[in-house]
Write a protein that holds these residues in place. Structure first.
Motif, PDB file in Angstrom:
ATOM      1  N   SER A   1     -10.508  -3.502  -5.652  1.00 37.16           N
ATOM      2  CA  SER A   1     -10.028  -3.145  -4.493  1.00 37.16           C
ATOM      3  C   SER A   1     -10.826  -2.163  -4.377  1.00 37.16           C
ATOM      4  O   SER A   1     -11.638  -1.244  -5.680  1.00 37.16           O
TER       5      SER A   1
ATOM      6  N   ALA B   1      -1.674   2.819   4.485  1.00 37.09           N
ATOM      7  CA  ALA B   1      -1.501   1.820   3.432  1.00 37.09           C
ATOM      8  C   ALA B   1      -1.547  -0.175   4.092  1.00 37.09           C
ATOM      9  O   ALA B   1      -1.549   0.054   3.079  1.00 37.09           O
TER      10      ALA B   1
ATOM     11  N   GLY C   1      -7.022   3.694  -4.827  1.00 38.68           N
ATOM     12  CA  GLY C   1      -5.677   2.408  -4.522  1.00 38.68           C
ATOM     13  C   GLY C   1      -4.795   1.945  -6.323  1.00 38.68           C
ATOM     14  O   GLY C   1      -4.741   1.844  -6.697  1.00 38.68           O
TER      15      GLY C   1
ATOM     16  N   GLN D   1      -4.737  -0.305   2.258  1.00 35.30           N
ATOM     17  CA  GLN D   1      -5.112   0.255   0.723  1.00 35.30           C
ATOM     18  C   GLN D   1      -3.795  -1.279  -0.044  1.00 35.30           C
ATOM     19  O   GLN D   1      -4.670  -2.088  -0.615  1.00 35.30           O
ATOM     20  N   GLY D   2      -2.825  -1.549   0.396  1.00 34.60           N
ATOM     21  CA  GLY D   2      -2.552  -3.023   0.000  1.00 34.60           C
ATOM     22  C   GLY D   2      -3.502  -4.573   0.092  1.00 34.60           C
ATOM     23  O   GLY D   2      -3.439  -5.193  -0.545  1.00 34.60           O
TER      24      GLY D   2
ATOM     25  N   GLY E   1       0.825  -1.260   0.189  1.00 34.87           N
ATOM     26  CA  GLY E   1      -0.028  -0.388  -0.158  1.00 34.87           C
ATOM     27  C   GLY E   1       0.608   0.595  -0.323  1.00 34.87           C
ATOM     28  O   GLY E   1       0.328   2.163  -0.831  1.00 34.87           O
TER      29      GLY E   1
END
Lengths: 193, 193
Positions: free
Chosen positions: B98, B158, B102, B161-162, A162
């Motif tokens: 997703s 992060a 992102g 999102q990842g 991310g």
DNA sequence: GTCTATATTTTGATAGAC
DNA sequence: GTCTATCAAAATATAGAC
């Protein structure tokens, strides 16, 4: 891989990490490399071939850079963990690129089946390796996990992925810095941000 | 936004979250919606207009779903934090999509300037909101931060999102589950995985 | 291995009838 | 607001000369 094929792969990889797979064409590469698109087709018959070749090279390099821990040496778990973070830390030198696997995952449904399988395998393998290191390091008393090793490994991998994505859209390296340092501080006792 | 425009935006958003922005064409949408591409151009003159409209709608909905904490009520910080995770937890119901931001960040360099700015603003605003909640919650004694609020906020964003990206390529919901539960356990005292 | 030339399909888009 | 018709450009790819 021949010299030309390597140059093509390098250029393709770089552009994909910036723009995404579907925004890079043979025409872009031909112009960048000062050759014709037909020449690229000679080395990589189709775009999916090029994508797969670049992805395979990328993942192989990733796993080859990892240092395997030796169970009889506790400190080797810390070294192994650091060898995992080092290449990712290196991404701080560029603010316009993300991990190739993260980018391709974003475009997952438009990727060839071969590429899809390679992507899935990359994260599964990475996850397994990291969980093993975290588990061994915790047992050896040199690492601390806030939860089960498998779960912590997944959380870490997600955070790093991310962060490399977000750093592109924010031009803010702190997302990746904070992820790297924060996770390190969480896992290595005594390490402070 | 008219009923048709909304249907177009919905279909576009869904496909982009699966394939990426550059893998979705007006032809795809036209077929899916049973209309001609010319009709779509009537509602959204260019693809960049459609992309920006969908992105704006998405980010607006995201921030409107957040519950603002009230400084005189400590528990409101926990509620605010939960309101942040709830929509992300909802993404567990789909394994093929997703977060729109992102995905577009992955394709950042190929996005229009307007979209690039919107993406940067989304993460900056989200980061600021979350850091404020983490900071207030920590001061109020209802949340615990492993580090500075700003840094922890970036790490969390992060990780989430990842995780939504990786869940697509692995078909493994545990990345997102572990990120959600792990971060919750890390930030809310007493909450255990 | 690289080029010229060419072919095919897709993409993003417009003009104007209904 | 939606359609038909049409377009120019781009993307992917191949054949065959050099």
């Amino acid at each position: 891989m021949s010299k030309t094929a390597t140059a093509i792969a390098d250029a393709f990889q770089d552009l994909v990490m910036q723009r995404g797979y579907n925004a890079v064409s043979y025409a872009d590469l031909a112009q960048l490399l000062g050759m014709r698109t037909a020449s690229i087709h000679y080395h990589f018959p189709g775009k999916a071939d090029l994508g797969l070749a670049v992805l395979r090279r990328y993942t192989e390099a990733f796993f080859q850079a990892l240092k395997e821990p030796t169970p009889d040496d506790p400190q080797s778990y810390v070294t192994a963990f650091e060898s995992f973070l080092a290449p990712i830390r290196h991404m701080l030198t560029r603010d316009d690129t993300s991990c190739l696997c993260g980018v391709m995952s974003a475009e997952y449904a438009s990727m060839s089946e071969d590429i899809q399988n390679e992507l899935g395998a990359f994260f599964a393998k990475q996850s397994h390796w990291l969980a093993t290191v975290l588990d061994g390091g915790t047992r050896a008393g040199v690492l601390t996990c806030p939860g089960p090793a498998k779960e912590t490994a997944r959380l870490m991998i997600a955070a790093l992925q991310g962060a490399t994505l977000i750093k592109k859209s924010t031009h803010d390296a702190r997302y990746l810095e904070n992820a790297l340092d924060g996770l390190e501080a969480l896992i290595i006792p005594g390490k402070k941000t």
